[in-house]
Design a protein around this motif. Structure first.
Motif, PDB file in Angstrom:
ATOM      1  N   ALA A 161      61.591  20.253  59.398  1.00  0.00           N
ATOM      2  CA  ALA A 161      62.693  19.338  59.695  1.00  0.00           C
ATOM      3  C   ALA A 161      63.927  19.538  58.821  1.00  0.00           C
ATOM      4  N   LEU A 162      63.923  20.548  57.954  1.00  0.00           N
ATOM      5  CA  LEU A 162      64.988  20.667  56.968  1.00  0.00           C
ATOM      6  C   LEU A 162      65.804  21.939  57.122  1.00  0.00           C
ATOM      7  N   ASP A 163      66.195  22.284  58.353  1.00  0.00           N
ATOM      8  CA  ASP A 163      66.948  23.517  58.576  1.00  0.00           C
ATOM      9  C   ASP A 163      68.239  23.574  57.774  1.00  0.00           C
ATOM     10  N   TRP A 164      68.947  22.443  57.682  1.00  0.00           N
ATOM     11  CA  TRP A 164      70.204  22.431  56.944  1.00  0.00           C
ATOM     12  C   TRP A 164      69.983  22.809  55.481  1.00  0.00           C
ATOM     13  N   TYR A 165      68.933  22.257  54.873  1.00  0.00           N
ATOM     14  CA  TYR A 165      68.618  22.592  53.488  1.00  0.00           C
ATOM     15  C   TYR A 165      68.215  24.049  53.350  1.00  0.00           C
ATOM     16  N   VAL A 166      67.441  24.554  54.297  1.00  0.00           N
ATOM     17  CA  VAL A 166      67.023  25.955  54.261  1.00  0.00           C
ATOM     18  C   VAL A 166      68.243  26.854  54.216  1.00  0.00           C
ATOM     19  N   TYR A 167      69.146  26.620  55.134  1.00  0.00           N
ATOM     20  CA  TYR A 167      70.344  27.446  55.251  1.00  0.00           C
ATOM     21  C   TYR A 167      71.161  27.401  53.955  1.00  0.00           C
ATOM     22  N   ASN A 168      71.424  26.207  53.461  1.00  0.00           N
ATOM     23  CA  ASN A 168      72.284  26.061  52.294  1.00  0.00           C
ATOM     24  C   ASN A 168      71.616  26.479  50.991  1.00  0.00           C
ATOM     25  N   ALA A 169      70.318  26.266  50.880  1.00  0.00           N
ATOM     26  CA  ALA A 169      69.618  26.702  49.666  1.00  0.00           C
ATOM     27  C   ALA A 169      69.619  28.221  49.547  1.00  0.00           C
ATOM     28  N   LEU A 170      69.496  28.916  50.674  1.00  0.00           N
ATOM     29  CA  LEU A 170      69.583  30.375  50.641  1.00  0.00           C
ATOM     30  C   LEU A 170      70.959  30.817  50.175  1.00  0.00           C
ATOM     31  N   ARG A 171      71.973  30.111  50.602  1.00  0.00           N
ATOM     32  CA  ARG A 171      73.325  30.433  50.167  1.00  0.00           C
ATOM     33  C   ARG A 171      73.520  30.150  48.683  1.00  0.00           C
ATOM     34  N   GLU A 172      72.793  29.186  48.151  1.00  0.00           N
ATOM     35  CA  GLU A 172      72.929  28.838  46.736  1.00  0.00           C
ATOM     36  C   GLU A 172      72.091  29.725  45.823  1.00  0.00           C
ATOM     37  N   GLY A 173      71.246  30.596  46.409  1.00  0.00           N
ATOM     38  CA  GLY A 173      70.498  31.526  45.572  1.00  0.00           C
ATOM     39  C   GLY A 173      68.997  31.500  45.699  1.00  0.00           C
ATOM     40  N   ALA A 174      68.440  30.599  46.521  1.00  0.00           N
ATOM     41  CA  ALA A 174      66.985  30.602  46.726  1.00  0.00           C
ATOM     42  C   ALA A 174      66.552  31.946  47.286  1.00  0.00           C
ATOM     43  N   CYS A 175      65.402  32.420  46.851  1.00  0.00           N
ATOM     44  CA  CYS A 175      64.943  33.738  47.302  1.00  0.00           C
ATOM     45  C   CYS A 175      63.934  33.629  48.434  1.00  0.00           C
ATOM     46  N   GLY A 176      63.542  32.415  48.813  1.00  0.00           N
ATOM     47  CA  GLY A 176      62.586  32.306  49.906  1.00  0.00           C
ATOM     48  C   GLY A 176      62.087  30.894  50.111  1.00  0.00           C
ATOM     49  N   PHE A 177      61.247  30.750  51.142  1.00  0.00           N
ATOM     50  CA  PHE A 177      60.709  29.448  51.525  1.00  0.00           C
ATOM     51  C   PHE A 177      59.248  29.569  51.926  1.00  0.00           C
ATOM     52  N   LEU A 178      58.495  28.528  51.602  1.00  0.00           N
ATOM     53  CA  LEU A 178      57.121  28.402  52.068  1.00  0.00           C
ATOM     54  C   LEU A 178      56.979  27.022  52.704  1.00  0.00           C
ATOM     55  N   LEU A 179      56.204  26.959  53.771  1.00  0.00           N
ATOM     56  CA  LEU A 179      55.998  25.685  54.449  1.00  0.00           C
ATOM     57  C   LEU A 179      54.964  24.832  53.729  1.00  0.00           C
ATOM     58  N   LYS A 180      55.205  23.524  53.716  1.00  0.00           N
ATOM     59  CA  LYS A 180      54.241  22.570  53.174  1.00  0.00           C
ATOM     60  C   LYS A 180      53.409  21.978  54.310  1.00  0.00           C
ATOM     61  N   PRO A 181      52.125  21.655  54.041  1.00  0.00           N
ATOM     62  CA  PRO A 181      51.421  21.941  52.791  1.00  0.00           C
ATOM     63  C   PRO A 181      51.203  23.442  52.612  1.00  0.00           C
ATOM     64  N   THR A 182      51.412  23.913  51.400  1.00  0.00           N
ATOM     65  CA  THR A 182      51.373  25.350  51.118  1.00  0.00           C
ATOM     66  C   THR A 182      49.947  25.805  50.833  1.00  0.00           C
TER      67      THR A 182
END
Length: 222
Positions: free
Chosen positions: A88-109
């Motif tokens: 549910a957090l596409d906006w955060y995904v997009y912007n966090a990548l722009r801020e320098g995040a190197c990746g994402f994992l889905l919860k529960p991980t």
């Protein structure tokens, strides 16, 4: 030398599960696990781990600010930040990548993806859950379509035509070898130019270059 990891998640059960899975690995050391963003930032600046696993909805500090302070383009010694998130957090995904995040994992991980994600991040590579990648590409396609509809001459274009060609291929998921074959240059030359492109755009990762290419309307098709 062991990969040093910080875990930041306000769900204690999830945090303990991740810690147990990571500490079971001979090449990974968990420096600490904390429940909120402010504590995570303090620990990160004190211990300076190689990788941080951080819940995108951490208490106490916005996850984007946490990422910016630890992994942003101006950070001299960046931490590799992997965000833990939900669909549910596409906006955060997009912007966090722009801020320098190197990746994402889905919860529960799950333990295996967490371990693999930490190892991938430690190498300097970018990793995104395949299901999240599909959603992100759809989002970028929509943004690109809007950008093309509003296309105009941009006198402040940060890249030259050669660099735009490379950015387009990066956005299409091509490897350095594939880009080299396409443009008749060596993979090493591609790597060097990707680093130069990232520097010009003020980003750190290939996926951030891809985001720029899609958002600016330079990618015409997938």
């Amino acid at each position: 030398m062991a990969i040093r990891v910080l875990i930041a998640d306000d769900e204690e059960a999830h945090r303990r599960k991740l810690r147990a899975a990571l500490e079971a690995q001979p090449d990974i050391e968990v420096v600490d696990d904390v429940r909120d963003g402010e504590a995570a930032l303090r620990v990160a600046r004190d211990q300076w781990p190689d990788v941080a696993l951080a819940d995108i909805r951490m208490r106490g500090m916005d996850a984007l600010e946490f990422t910016r302070q630890l992994a942003g383009p101006k950070v001299r010694r960046p931490v590799r930040v992997i965000m833990l998130t939900t669909f549910a957090l596409d906006w955060y995904v997009y912007n966090a990548l722009r801020e320098g995040a190197c990746g994402f994992l889905l919860k529960p991980t799950r333990p295996k993806p967490a371990v693999e994600g930490v190892r991938i991040a430690a190498t300097g590579a970018t990793m995104v859950s395949p299901r999240l990648a599909v959603r992100l590409l759809k989002q970028m396609s929509t943004r690109a379509a809007v950008a093309r509809g509003k296309a105009k001459v941009d006198e402040d274009e940060p890249l030259n035509e050669w660099e735009i060609d490379i950015a387009q291929l990066v956005a299409q998921g091509r490897t350095d070898a594939e880009i080299g074959d396409e443009l008749y240059i060596s993979p090493i030359s591609v790597q060097r130019r990707v680093v130069e492109i990232a520097h010009k755009l003020g980003v750190r990762s290939r996926i951030a270059i891809a985001l720029w290419a899609w958002e600016s309307g330079h990618v015409r098709r997938w």
